[in-house]
Write a protein that holds these residues in place. Structure first.
Motif, mmCIF file in Angstrom:
data_model
loop_
_atom_site.group_PDB
_atom_site.id
_atom_site.type_symbol
_atom_site.label_atom_id
_atom_site.label_comp_id
_atom_site.label_asym_id
_atom_site.label_seq_id
_atom_site.Cartn_x
_atom_site.Cartn_y
_atom_site.Cartn_z
ATOM 1 N N ARG A 268 0.847 -1.194 0.000
ATOM 2 C CA ARG A 268 0.000 0.000 0.000
ATOM 3 C C ARG A 268 0.874 1.231 0.000
ATOM 4 O O ARG A 268 1.991 1.211 0.503
ATOM 5 C CB ARG A 268 -0.879 0.049 1.254
ATOM 6 N N LEU A 281 -6.414 9.037 3.555
ATOM 7 C CA LEU A 281 -7.238 7.948 3.039
ATOM 8 C C LEU A 281 -7.372 7.962 1.531
ATOM 9 O O LEU A 281 -8.366 7.499 0.994
ATOM 10 C CB LEU A 281 -8.638 7.976 3.684
ATOM 11 N N VAL A 282 -6.395 8.492 0.819
ATOM 12 C CA VAL A 282 -6.395 8.377 -0.633
ATOM 13 C C VAL A 282 -5.977 6.947 -0.968
ATOM 14 O O VAL A 282 -5.013 6.428 -0.416
ATOM 15 C CB VAL A 282 -5.399 9.372 -1.259
ATOM 16 N N ASN A 283 -6.734 6.299 -1.858
ATOM 17 C CA ASN A 283 -6.523 4.881 -2.118
ATOM 18 C C ASN A 283 -5.834 4.711 -3.464
ATOM 19 O O ASN A 283 -6.402 5.022 -4.504
ATOM 20 C CB ASN A 283 -7.898 4.210 -2.131
ATOM 21 N N TYR A 284 -4.578 4.254 -3.456
ATOM 22 C CA TYR A 284 -3.855 4.085 -4.703
ATOM 23 C C TYR A 284 -3.989 2.677 -5.253
ATOM 24 O O TYR A 284 -3.452 2.379 -6.307
ATOM 25 C CB TYR A 284 -2.360 4.373 -4.497
ATOM 26 N N LYS A 286 -3.201 -1.392 -5.255
ATOM 27 C CA LYS A 286 -2.094 -2.247 -4.837
ATOM 28 C C LYS A 286 -0.802 -1.727 -5.432
ATOM 29 O O LYS A 286 -0.652 -1.658 -6.647
ATOM 30 C CB LYS A 286 -2.380 -3.656 -5.345
ATOM 31 N N SER A 323 -5.398 12.454 -6.020
ATOM 32 C CA SER A 323 -6.609 11.721 -6.352
ATOM 33 C C SER A 323 -6.376 10.222 -6.392
ATOM 34 O O SER A 323 -7.312 9.449 -6.437
ATOM 35 C CB SER A 323 -7.153 12.165 -7.700
ATOM 36 N N GLY A 324 -5.147 9.766 -6.383
ATOM 37 C CA GLY A 324 -4.882 8.340 -6.313
ATOM 38 C C GLY A 324 -5.054 7.590 -7.605
ATOM 39 O O GLY A 324 -5.053 6.363 -7.621
ATOM 40 N N TYR B 100 -14.992 -1.649 -5.737
ATOM 41 C CA TYR B 100 -13.897 -1.003 -6.461
ATOM 42 C C TYR B 100 -13.951 -1.359 -7.938
ATOM 43 O O TYR B 100 -13.537 -0.580 -8.789
ATOM 44 C CB TYR B 100 -12.547 -1.442 -5.918
ATOM 45 N N ARG B 106 -11.047 4.751 -6.663
ATOM 46 C CA ARG B 106 -11.115 4.086 -5.369
ATOM 47 C C ARG B 106 -11.298 5.027 -4.208
ATOM 48 O O ARG B 106 -11.990 4.699 -3.241
ATOM 49 C CB ARG B 106 -9.812 3.318 -5.124
ATOM 50 N N THR B 107 -10.642 6.184 -4.281
ATOM 51 C CA THR B 107 -10.751 7.117 -3.158
ATOM 52 C C THR B 107 -12.192 7.599 -3.028
ATOM 53 O O THR B 107 -12.736 7.691 -1.923
ATOM 54 C CB THR B 107 -9.826 8.312 -3.410
ATOM 55 N N ASP B 110 -14.262 4.814 -1.527
ATOM 56 C CA ASP B 110 -14.050 4.716 -0.078
ATOM 57 C C ASP B 110 -14.823 5.784 0.655
ATOM 58 O O ASP B 110 -15.461 5.537 1.682
ATOM 59 C CB ASP B 110 -12.561 4.909 0.249
ATOM 60 N N LYS B 114 -17.890 5.268 3.251
ATOM 61 C CA LYS B 114 -17.798 5.763 4.623
ATOM 62 C C LYS B 114 -19.017 6.606 4.965
ATOM 63 O O LYS B 114 -19.553 6.549 6.070
ATOM 64 C CB LYS B 114 -16.528 6.591 4.761
ATOM 65 N N ASP B 132 -7.979 -6.934 4.716
ATOM 66 C CA ASP B 132 -8.561 -5.917 3.859
ATOM 67 C C ASP B 132 -9.949 -6.265 3.377
ATOM 68 O O ASP B 132 -10.640 -5.422 2.841
ATOM 69 C CB ASP B 132 -7.694 -5.754 2.598
ATOM 70 N N GLN B 270 -7.458 -6.435 -7.464
ATOM 71 C CA GLN B 270 -6.252 -6.376 -8.286
ATOM 72 C C GLN B 270 -5.472 -7.680 -8.252
ATOM 73 O O GLN B 270 -4.250 -7.687 -8.326
ATOM 74 C CB GLN B 270 -5.356 -5.204 -7.875
#
Lengths: 396, 288
Positions: A268, A281-284, A286, A323-324, B100, B106-107, B110, B114, B132, B270
């Protein structure tokens, strides 16, 4: 592009806007170019690269065999095809060469007269560039994983060193002592980085899954320990106060110093607010990370939306930071990539990998212009003036 | 590579036009299956040249509920859940990785999940096999199923008290000892009854995960099915498989939850790379 120029000329737009738009466009067009090459000197994997911050002309590279090479990146020949030549190198036959693999090299932030290198042979060496002699050597009890010197410091000359022991050591270049120790981690320190915003703030990442922010002036412990759950205990009993669910391998501040990026062996990458330590909490997705030692990644500088370039196996993954979103994967190396640096003046990326190559990724925006001149001059002649007779014998 | 870049170069200069493109590209399963029974004009000009294999999804969602939002994605995914397999005793569970695969960013996904969690519309459950992997259940479904499961049993009273007091108040995945005893007034025997009922799972000394009664079977089928679908891709020549071909194959016996259910999860987690080709989406195992 012409619209931007016109708006800038008329004063409707800030001059920075054209610069940022063009930088972003160039970064989005990064790819391998047959015209740009870096001379191959290393006989084993390239572990670290650094471009000097003053002119961005010289680049240092450190290899797994202890060799340090200095390259000149400037293209002073008139041709588009250019190989970045090695100016000098600290080779295996140099009396002061490192015994084992060089893990980190860094230029002295204020001029190119000096650079520092740290290695698995438990030393940090300070070199004079012009004579290529060591000016000073700091010895440690454990292998050194990483070191960093603050790029904005004017009041101190401290080099932060992360070793296999849990204590972060600060070496003072002016006095030659390394008595300042920062205690708080429990396992080896894999990456250290000073903040580009405040000269006393240091971030350290360790194999115990924690990232700590320190103010070196404070006598008591760290300022903040980054917590991936932002303090919500409900998710966090086993992983309380940890930044990742595995070892934290790499650290990089964004160029304005307001955010911090960390990568860990839990595959991560996380973005943190560096002033209050909050996980944004920006999600990149895997971000594959198999490296057992530090991973050196870099961020772009001067674009409208900043990008982060992370080594991902044998490719380099490019993401927008805030923005990831994954932009692209730069494929070109044969083995795993260990390090990359961004040349902010020309928006180029240099990456070093275990296959002993350093590749230069250059923005490619236009089709290459054909070299020979004859077709163009022929087409310029107005057909009305062209001769109607031919020199062949068939027509009379 | 070049397709993504063309999309973003205008971003530096002008309006973001990402929506139409993003929906068709990042949603391969919708693209493949939504063709049947829907007029082509619905997609507008951005549809592109996709083939139309026989669809296996049930009656599709209308255009207004296109998964541009997480809630629409969850609503669509719970329809994929095989209720009959568990005799309707389990609430339909969707996974975060499946969301996803439907919501491209993805952000944003999420953040929306939430928000839904804070509003109390969905509960997020920790499925034990992966840190996860979070299961997403609509709160209403959860409540009805749990009440039905504990009907007539000795622990019914404790469970009803739990559903009435704790669920609306606390939206977290897990509960601590002091939270349960002091804030909500549960005594130790009552907490033991809740664990026996299957509503709480022991996590640590003094903390519990929220759980779904009877979810053990689901988790077992899910883990086996995931490995089986990954095995199908792994055994293919060059370790890659066209999505349409994968969905058209007969599901092996280990896959009880349905191929589309597992494919959404694999794409979102992924575990396979999604490559768009001229013959549709290709699923390829990553090299590492």
């Amino acid at each position: 592009m012409l619209g931007f120029l016109l708006a800038r000329q008329a004063g409707l737009d800030d001059p920075l806007r054209l610069q940022r738009a063009e930088s972003t466009r160039r970064v989005l067009g990064l790819e391998l170019n047959k015209d740009r090459d870096v001379e191959r000197i290393h006989g084993s994997g390239v572990n670290t690269l650094d471009i000097e911050p003053v002119e961005a002309r010289y680049m240092l590279s450190g290899g797994s065999d202890g060799v340090i090479v200095l390259y000149d990146l400037e293209n002073s020949s008139r041709q588009p095809y250019y190989t970045c030549k090695a100016v000098c190198s600290v080779g295996r036959n140099h009396p002061d060469v490192h015994k084992y693999s060089v893990e980190t090299v860094q230029w002295y932030p204020h001029d190119t007269g000096m650079f520092t290198s740290s290695s698995f042979d438990k030393t940090l060496k300070v070199w004079d560039t012009n004579t290529l002699q060591t000016a000073d050597i700091f010895n440690f009890e454990e292998t050194v994983y990483s070191h960093h010197m603050s790029p904005v410091a004017t009041k101190h000359c401290l080099v932060a060193v992360g070793t296999r022991g849990p204590k972060v050591q600060l070496c003072d270049l002016k006095s030659g002592s390394c008595s300042h120790i920062l205690q708080g981690h429990r396992q080896e320190i894999l990456a250290v980085s000073w903040s580009p915003r405040c000269e006393y703030v240091l971030a350290t990442a360790s194999a115990d899954s924690r990232v700590k922010l320190w103010d070196v002036r404070r006598a008591s412990g760290c300022l903040i320990t980054l917590d991936q759950h932002n303090g919500k205990k409900s998710q966090a009993v086993e992983s309380a106060n940890t930044a990742h669910n595995g070892k934290v391998n790499g650290l990089c501040f964004t160029s304005d110093g307001l955010h911090l990026l960390t990568v860990g062996t839990d595959n991560r990458m996380r973005l943190w607010n560096s002033s209050n330590g909050e996980n944004t909490l920006v999600n990149y997705g895997k971000v594959n990370n198999d490296s057992r030692k530090g991973l050196k990644f870099t961020v772009s500088c001067g674009c409208s939306s900043e990008f982060v370039f992370v080594p991902y196996g044998s490719t380099i993954a490019v993401y927008t930071i805030y923005s990831g979103e994954q932009i692209t994967m730069l494929k070109g190396h044969y083995k795993s990539v260990d390090c990359c640096v961004f040349h902010s003046n020309f928006q180029e990326l240099y990456s070093g990998s275990r296959d002993c190559n350093i590749l230069a990724w250059v923005p490619s925006l236009y089709e290459p212009v054909p070299d020979d001149d004859e077709p163009t001059t022929k087409s310029q002649i107005n057909p009305a003036f062209q001769d109607a007779w031919s020199s062949s014998d068939e027509e009379g | 590579m070049s397709r993504k870049r063309q999309r973003l170069v205008p971003d530096a200069f002008g309006l973001k036009r990402r929506r139409e493109r993003g929906q068709t590209e990042a949603d391969p399963l919708r693209g493949e299956s939504g063709k049947r029974g829907r007029p082509r004009a619905r997609r507008g000009a951005a549809g592109g040249g996709r083939t139309a294999p026989p669809a296996l999804l049930p009656a599709a969602v209308t255009r207004s509920l296109r998964p541009g939002s997480a809630r629409a994605a969850v609503a669509e995914l719970v329809q994929l859940f095989p209720r009959g397999l568990f005799e309707d005793a389990l609430p339909p569970i969707a996974l975060r990785s499946q969301v996803y695969s439907l919501v491209p960013d993805r952000t944003v996904a999420d953040r929306q999940l939430k928000e839904l969690q804070e509003q109390g519309e969905i509960r997020v459950i920790q499925l034990g096999f992966d840190l996860d992997a979070h299961g997403i259940i609509f709160t209403e479904d959860y409540r009805t199923r749990v009440l039905k499961a504990c009907d007539g049993r000795p622990y019914a009273g404790a469970v009803q008290k739990f559903l009435a007091l704790v669920l609306p108040a606390c939206g977290d995945l897990s509960f601590q000892q002091d939270q349960m005893t002091q804030t909500f007034g549960f005594r130790d025997p009552e907490i033991t009854q809740l664990v026996n009922a299957g509503v709480l799972t022991v996590r640590d000394a003094g903390s519990w995960w929220l759980a779904v009664p009877g979810a053990g079977r689901f988790i077992k089928y899910f883990v086996k099915g995931r490995q089986a679908v990954l095995g199908m891709v792994r055994k293919a020549k060059y370790r890659e498989l066209l999505l349409s071909e994968l969905l058209g194959r007969r599901a092996p016996a280990a896959v009880r939850l349905g191929l589309t259910y597992h494919v959404h999860d694999l794409i979102g987690a992924q575990l396979v790379d999604c490559v768009s080709t001229t013959s549709g989406t290709l699923l390829r195992l990553p090299e590492t």
